[in-house]
Every structure is written in C-alpha cells, then in structure tokens.
Design an enzyme around this catalytic site. Structure first.
Site, PDB file in Angstrom:
ATOM      1  N   GLU A  62       0.870  -1.182   0.000  1.00 57.28           N
ATOM      2  CA  GLU A  62       0.000   0.000   0.000  1.00 57.28           C
ATOM      3  C   GLU A  62       0.903   1.226   0.000  1.00 57.28           C
ATOM      4  OE1 GLU A  62      -3.201   0.763  -0.454  1.00 57.28           O
ATOM      5  OE2 GLU A  62      -2.453   2.794  -0.188  1.00 57.28           O
ATOM      6  N   SER A  63       0.835   1.980  -1.092  1.00 59.03           N
ATOM      7  CA  SER A  63       1.798   3.065  -1.282  1.00 59.03           C
ATOM      8  C   SER A  63       1.663   4.161  -0.221  1.00 59.03           C
ATOM      9  CB  SER A  63       1.657   3.660  -2.683  1.00 59.03           C
ATOM     10  OG  SER A  63       0.326   4.070  -2.915  1.00 59.03           O
TER      11      SER A  63
ATOM     12  N   CYS B   8       3.674  -2.561  -8.509  1.00 53.17           N
ATOM     13  CA  CYS B   8       2.390  -2.071  -7.993  1.00 53.17           C
ATOM     14  C   CYS B   8       2.574  -0.855  -7.076  1.00 53.17           C
ATOM     15  CB  CYS B   8       1.626  -3.207  -7.333  1.00 53.17           C
ATOM     16  SG  CYS B   8      -0.127  -2.873  -7.255  1.00 53.17           S
TER      17      CYS B   8
ATOM     18  N   ARG C 282      -3.232   5.811  -8.978  1.00 56.46           N
ATOM     19  CA  ARG C 282      -3.470   4.746  -7.980  1.00 56.46           C
ATOM     20  C   ARG C 282      -4.855   4.130  -8.191  1.00 56.46           C
ATOM     21  NH1 ARG C 282      -4.193   6.610  -2.744  1.00 56.46           N
ATOM     22  NH2 ARG C 282      -4.071   4.508  -1.940  1.00 56.46           N
TER      23      ARG C 282
ATOM     24  N   ILE D  78      -3.552  -6.435  -8.451  1.00 58.66           N
ATOM     25  CA  ILE D  78      -4.292  -6.316  -7.190  1.00 58.66           C
ATOM     26  C   ILE D  78      -4.450  -4.831  -6.883  1.00 58.66           C
ATOM     27  CG2 ILE D  78      -4.334  -6.917  -4.732  1.00 58.66           C
ATOM     28  CD1 ILE D  78      -2.294  -9.201  -5.460  1.00 58.66           C
ATOM     29  N   ARG D  79      -5.673  -4.335  -7.070  1.00 62.02           N
ATOM     30  CA  ARG D  79      -5.930  -2.903  -6.849  1.00 62.02           C
ATOM     31  C   ARG D  79      -4.793  -2.065  -7.465  1.00 62.02           C
ATOM     32  NH1 ARG D  79      -6.881   0.474  -2.383  1.00 62.02           N
ATOM     33  NH2 ARG D  79      -5.519  -0.736  -1.065  1.00 62.02           N
TER      34      ARG D  79
ATOM     35  N   HIS E  97       2.274  -7.979 -10.157  1.00 60.29           N
ATOM     36  CA  HIS E  97       3.109  -8.557  -9.095  1.00 60.29           C
ATOM     37  C   HIS E  97       3.806  -9.843  -9.541  1.00 60.29           C
ATOM     38  CE1 HIS E  97       1.434  -6.233  -5.657  1.00 60.29           C
ATOM     39  NE2 HIS E  97       0.351  -6.182  -6.401  1.00 60.29           N
TER      40      HIS E  97
ATOM     41  N   GLU F  12       6.261 -11.110  -8.305  1.00 60.84           N
ATOM     42  CA  GLU F  12       6.781 -11.778  -7.097  1.00 60.84           C
ATOM     43  C   GLU F  12       5.810 -12.822  -6.545  1.00 60.84           C
ATOM     44  OE1 GLU F  12       5.862  -8.638  -7.365  1.00 60.84           O
ATOM     45  OE2 GLU F  12       4.772  -7.945  -5.597  1.00 60.84           O
TER      46      GLU F  12
HETATM   47  N1  GLN Z   1      -3.533   0.219  -4.380  1.00 63.21           N
HETATM   48  C1  GLN Z   1      -2.260   0.075  -3.763  1.00 63.21           C
HETATM   49  C2  GLN Z   1      -1.607   1.414  -3.515  1.00 63.21           C
HETATM   50  O1  GLN Z   1      -2.177   2.441  -3.699  1.00 63.21           O
HETATM   51  C3  GLN Z   1      -1.309  -0.793  -4.557  1.00 63.21           C
HETATM   52  C4  GLN Z   1      -1.772  -2.199  -4.525  1.00 63.21           C
HETATM   53  C5  GLN Z   1      -0.681  -3.200  -4.587  1.00 63.21           C
HETATM   54  O2  GLN Z   1       0.509  -2.931  -4.414  1.00 63.21           O
HETATM   55  N2  GLN Z   1      -1.110  -4.414  -4.783  1.00 63.21           N
HETATM   56  O3  GLN Z   1      -0.497   1.445  -3.105  1.00 63.21           O
END
Ligand code: GLN
Length: 192
Positions: A48-49, A79, A111, A139-140, A175, A177
């Site tokens: 999560e950034s 991500c 984002r 993922i998001r 991702h 990884e």
């Molecule tokens: N939505 C996340 C963010 O804003 C990133 C998601 C992720 O790294 N899988 O950082």
C-alpha cells in the site's frame, strides 16, 4: 557482487527477497538509511503506497531514497512500488498521508486505476523482449497515464502502460513476485 535491497517497510517484501535469492542475487532487506546506503539497487515492493510512504517519513528514508534515485540508483517497483517511482501520482490519497512520488521514472501513475479490491484480475500480457506472455496478477493496481520521452513502454493492459522502463529503473503495475515466473526479476538483475 551487486547487492540488491528490498524496501522492507510494508508489503510483499518476503516474496521479492525469495525471487532474488532464487536468482542467486545477494538480497538484503532495507529499513534504515544506513541499509539503503549499503545496497547497489533497490526493489520497492507491492503493498500500500500510502502506508509505505508514511513509514518512509517516519523512518527518515524518504529524502535519502529520493536522493539515491536522482543519483541514478537502479530500481524496480511492483504495484505500490511503481506508484512510488513515479514523478507524479494521481489520486495520491489524503493530504499529509498521500503516497510520495520519489521519482526514478518520468511518468504520471494513477493509484487504484483499475478499480477497487474486487476489481483485481489476472491477465496474460505480451511483454517487450520476452518470447511468451507473462501471467500478470493485478491487485488494486495502478496504471500509467503519461510517460516522458525517455520512457519505454514494455506492456499495456486496457490501453494503458502497465510495465515501463527508463534507463535502469523498471516498474510494473502487476506482481511477478507472487507467481513462479522469474523473468521480470531476471530482466531487472540483467539491467544492473
Ligand atoms: N492500491 C495500492 C496502492 O495504492 C497498490 C496495490 C498493490 O501494491 N497491490 O499502493
């Protein structure tokens, strides 16, 4: 031997360390400015950034990291890591807690561009320089909305860049990884 750090504040740190170790790379978790100084290159993981940015502020790592990137340290961000490597973040989050654009790649990244957590998806993507598609897990995920002239687009999804490279800095919205495919990590290691 080149020592590659993984920024270890939040996110899928362990998976990136495992991918590097599998490729025979000397991999090191980075949490402190001194540890950042001891690595030649850095992976910024998915996670999560905004959370990673808050911890960067709390651990006094934001400015040292920005300085290393502007000095040309090679880096790879997946991500959330892609978001942090941007020069501009769209929908960066609430003021005072927003995701920090650390630079590294001249690009604007949005984002959560593909939607909310439920809009996470997987896709097989053509990736420049690889001879078969990459199975990509989003993922998001963010996407890239603008790239500067020095930026190479390596893969796209839904009409937007999702893998980009500028010099020795690489970023993907997805991702690698979390899959067993090590080709993206190998590409990064070969860039060093
Ligand atoms: N939505 C996340 C963010 O804003 C990133 C998601 C992720 O790294 N899988 O950082």
């Amino acid at each position: 031997m080149t020592r590659v750090g993984v920024l270890a504040l939040q996110g899928d740190v362990r998976e990136h360390l495992a991918a590097l170790t599998e490729l025979g790379v000397d991999a090191q978790a980075v949490r402190r400015p001194g540890e950042l100084g001891a690595v030649d290159a850095l992976i910024l993981p998915g996670g999560e950034s905004t959370a990673i940015s808050n911890l960067l502020r709390a651990f006094d790592l934001a400015e040292p990291l920005r300085a290393r990137l502007s000095d040309g340290m090679p880096a790879y961000g997946s991500c959330a890591g892609m978001i942090l490597l941007a020069t501009e973040i769209l929908d960066a989050g609430a003021e005072g807690r927003a995701a920090l654009p650390l630079g590294g790649i001249d690009m604007a990244v949005r984002r959560n561009a593909f939607g909310r957590q439920v809009d996470s998806f997987e896709a097989d993507l053509d990736f420049a320089g690889l001879d078969s598609p990459v199975h990509a897990v989003f993922i998001r995920a963010p996407w890239v909305e603008r790239v500067g002239p020095g930026v190479q687009v390596l893969a796209t999804a839904a009409g937007h860049p999702v893998a980009v490279r500028q010099g020795q800095v690489l970023a993907t919205s997805f991702h690698p990884e979390v899959t067993g495919d090590r080709r993206i990590h190998r590409l990064f290691v070969e860039m060093l």
